[in-house]
Scaffold this active site. Sequence first.
Site: not given
Length: 348
Positions: A51, A92, A199, A240, A250
């Site tokens: 973010a 996004r 990730q 986020d 998140n």
Amino acid sequence: MNIIVPARLNEAKDTMILLDQTLLPVEKKFIEVSKLEDIWEAIKKLRVRGAPAIGVAAGFGIYLGVKDSKADRFQDFYEEFMVAKEYLASSRPTAVNLFWALDRIESRLIREKEKRIEEIKKCLLEESEEILRQDQDMCRAISEYGLSLLKPEMGLLTHCNAGGIATSGYGTALGPMYLGHEKGYNFKVYADETRPLLQGSRLTAWELNEAGIDVTVICDNMASVVMKEGRIDAILVGCDRVAANGDAANKIGTSGVAILAKEYNIPFYVLGPTSTIDMNTKTGDDIEIEQRDSKEIYNGFGRQTAPTEVKFYNPAFDVTDHKYITAIITEKGIIKPPFTENLAKLFE
């Protein structure tokens, strides 16, 4: 510690330099983008992600998108700016920092409306650079507040990636780990793999290992085991978007980790800048969750792992109910329950 800045401007060439995170951990490569379409693609395809880093990229991106404008009237320039802004905002939907940064640049644009267009452009660049600088300061402050809750030799669990490559400094969730490492805390970090885009194993494990921090990768479905075995003393995750009541969006899988933490009586900390707190979003139910391509599930490892004829559901994020969150750690301090009341005080 050497800080990798995942998004920065090359003023000499009028380009933005990005760490292409889709290539990690196999290849560490920086790419240069200048066209608005390429910047949109870099955000959409997760070449730049996290973010805060998305916010920095959006700031520089909107500047690059309008710097070559031939408009000589403010209204014409403003209309071009808004087209570029709406386009970048469509990349996004969940990470509020994207919209926060774009709104901040727009506010600066309006404040400078009486100046010549070329002077306004310089102001937009200045504001973008200030977003980057403040992000670095934010990371340091969050790291210090977060470390104050931890003790040497602790076992820590994190999900997804909220480190230096997701911001412009120490990171948020990983920040206390970096700062603790500098102070000799000797943390033992467990990184959830974080399916479907990995990730945790691709990014978090890569950057912690680069920094010399003890890190162990586990599959997402192993989180309960390491908690039950007593390996985890605290859980640190990024965010986020945080709603006004403390619900936090998140990476997908975070809410499950939080529920497990509650069962095993392990503190669950959400770390992020105040720019991630959206007081206009009342609860987590109001957060739009990005839906991503099904190929990330059935072909995420470079080979087919499921029949393509079946249905797929691929939300990029989930929302952790505030009742599972021990504290929200920001650059302005540690926020504890009741979140509705204490988050409101933060913005008074």
